[in-house]
Design a protein around this motif. Structure first.
Motif, PDB file in Angstrom:
ATOM      1  N   CYS A  65      -7.145  54.478  20.316  1.00  0.00           N
ATOM      2  CA  CYS A  65      -7.662  55.521  21.216  1.00  0.00           C
ATOM      3  C   CYS A  65      -8.393  54.935  22.409  1.00  0.00           C
ATOM      4  O   CYS A  65      -8.217  55.377  23.548  1.00  0.00           O
ATOM      5  CB  CYS A  65      -8.605  56.452  20.456  1.00  0.00           C
ATOM      6  SG  CYS A  65      -7.820  57.390  19.148  1.00  0.00           S
ATOM      7  N   SER A  66      -9.252  53.935  22.144  1.00  0.00           N
ATOM      8  CA  SER A  66     -10.084  53.392  23.213  1.00  0.00           C
ATOM      9  C   SER A  66     -10.532  51.986  22.852  1.00  0.00           C
ATOM     10  O   SER A  66     -10.455  51.569  21.693  1.00  0.00           O
ATOM     11  CB  SER A  66     -11.306  54.278  23.449  1.00  0.00           C
ATOM     12  OG  SER A  66     -12.125  54.324  22.298  1.00  0.00           O
ATOM     13  N   THR A  70      -9.718  54.272  27.702  1.00  0.00           N
ATOM     14  CA  THR A  70      -9.048  55.124  26.726  1.00  0.00           C
ATOM     15  C   THR A  70      -7.568  55.242  27.075  1.00  0.00           C
ATOM     16  O   THR A  70      -7.193  55.264  28.246  1.00  0.00           O
ATOM     17  CB  THR A  70      -9.674  56.532  26.680  1.00  0.00           C
ATOM     18  OG1 THR A  70      -9.494  57.170  27.959  1.00  0.00           O
ATOM     19  CG2 THR A  70     -11.152  56.460  26.355  1.00  0.00           C
ATOM     20  N   GLU A  87      -7.878  66.401  17.343  1.00  0.00           N
ATOM     21  CA  GLU A  87      -7.405  65.069  17.701  1.00  0.00           C
ATOM     22  C   GLU A  87      -8.029  64.594  19.007  1.00  0.00           C
ATOM     23  O   GLU A  87      -8.382  63.415  19.160  1.00  0.00           O
ATOM     24  CB  GLU A  87      -5.878  65.063  17.826  1.00  0.00           C
ATOM     25  CG  GLU A  87      -5.140  65.260  16.516  1.00  0.00           C
ATOM     26  CD  GLU A  87      -4.812  66.726  16.229  1.00  0.00           C
ATOM     27  OE1 GLU A  87      -5.583  67.600  16.685  1.00  0.00           O
ATOM     28  OE2 GLU A  87      -3.806  66.982  15.547  1.00  0.00           O
ATOM     29  N   ALA A 132     -10.884  61.409  19.426  1.00  0.00           N
ATOM     30  CA  ALA A 132     -10.579  60.249  20.276  1.00  0.00           C
ATOM     31  C   ALA A 132     -11.552  60.126  21.445  1.00  0.00           C
ATOM     32  O   ALA A 132     -11.326  59.332  22.358  1.00  0.00           O
ATOM     33  CB  ALA A 132      -9.153  60.362  20.801  1.00  0.00           C
ATOM     34  N   PRO A 168      -4.806  62.090  23.223  1.00  0.00           N
ATOM     35  CA  PRO A 168      -4.970  60.646  23.043  1.00  0.00           C
ATOM     36  C   PRO A 168      -3.627  59.948  22.891  1.00  0.00           C
ATOM     37  O   PRO A 168      -2.613  60.567  22.543  1.00  0.00           O
ATOM     38  CB  PRO A 168      -5.786  60.544  21.753  1.00  0.00           C
ATOM     39  CG  PRO A 168      -5.416  61.769  20.981  1.00  0.00           C
ATOM     40  CD  PRO A 168      -5.205  62.851  22.015  1.00  0.00           C
ATOM     41  N   THR A 206      -2.786  58.131  20.600  1.00  0.00           N
ATOM     42  CA  THR A 206      -2.439  58.054  19.176  1.00  0.00           C
ATOM     43  C   THR A 206      -1.900  59.369  18.626  1.00  0.00           C
ATOM     44  O   THR A 206      -1.694  59.493  17.420  1.00  0.00           O
ATOM     45  CB  THR A 206      -3.691  57.664  18.371  1.00  0.00           C
ATOM     46  OG1 THR A 206      -4.756  58.566  18.697  1.00  0.00           O
ATOM     47  CG2 THR A 206      -4.123  56.240  18.687  1.00  0.00           C
TER      48      THR A 206
END
Length: 214
Positions: A91-92, A131, A172, A176, A196, A198
């Protein structure tokens, strides 16, 4: 003899609706995020050189756009294999001092994107905390008239569409550390930008293809 039947899930009235997907990712070496253009592997990036980017073709079904992304993942894995590099879908990440200093030497656009937020939120650009996102593009090629010899296409109800995506994927997005409501107007349609990197692409394609109200 048994016959095979091809199932067509696409509704006739949906044939002018178009989808495109972009997914951002990182490349790591020994656990450290890399500046992708410096790797000289021909990997595409967005405006930020530590974020790789894969893009689908513009498709008339969301799951076809997802298939484009997945075969590109395989191609990227092939390029990285054997070089001590790893495709990282996280995510980041916070850049190390070393990579941050190298990044500042690279010529790239350091301003914000031309994004808008449905709820009036603001976004600060942090060049150390990066991100990765998933962006999904919507457009509708249905012709509704002509003005001065120019074709007029059906207008999308962007607030309605953004709210649906926010509601479906809010958990979600928040998990994130991203914000709901972000989108960007395009020449044709718009791009939803809160998801995100992901996000489960199969869940996304199923939702926008069959449960989404345009």
């Amino acid at each position: 003899m048994e016959k095979f039947v091809t199932l067509n899930f696409k509704k006739e009235e949906d044939t002018m609706k178009k989808y495109g997907i972009e997914v951002e990712y990182f490349v790591e070496k020994d656990g450290e995020i890399q500046i992708i253009p410096n790797l000289n592997l021909g990997l595409a990036t967005d405006e930020f050189p530590v974020l790789g980017e894969v893009r689908s073709y513009i498709r008339d079904a969301a799951y076809l756009a997802v298939a484009d992304i997945k075969w590109q993942w395989l191609e990227i894995h092939d390029r990285l294999e054997g070089r001590g590099l790893k495709l990282s879908q996280i995510c980041s990440t916070k850049l190390t001092d070393k990579i941050y200093k190298e990044l500042m030497k690279v010529d790239f656009h350091k301003g914000g994107m031309k994004e808008e937020n449905l709820y009036g939120k603001t976004k600060k650009v942090n060049l150390r905390l990066i991100t990765a996102g998933t962006h999904i593009h919507f457009s509708d090629g249905t012709e509704v008239g002509k003005e001065e010899k120019h074709i007029v296409y059906k207008q999308l109800d962007i607030p309605k569409m953004v709210r649906q995506l926010d509601h479906r994927f809010q958990e979600e997005i928040i998990a994130a550390y991203r914000q709901i409501g972000w989108y960007e107007l395009k020449e044709h349609g718009f791009e939803y930008r809160s998801l995100p990197g992901t996000i489960n692409l199969d869940d996304l394609s199923l939702f926008v293809q069959y449960n989404f109200k345009w």
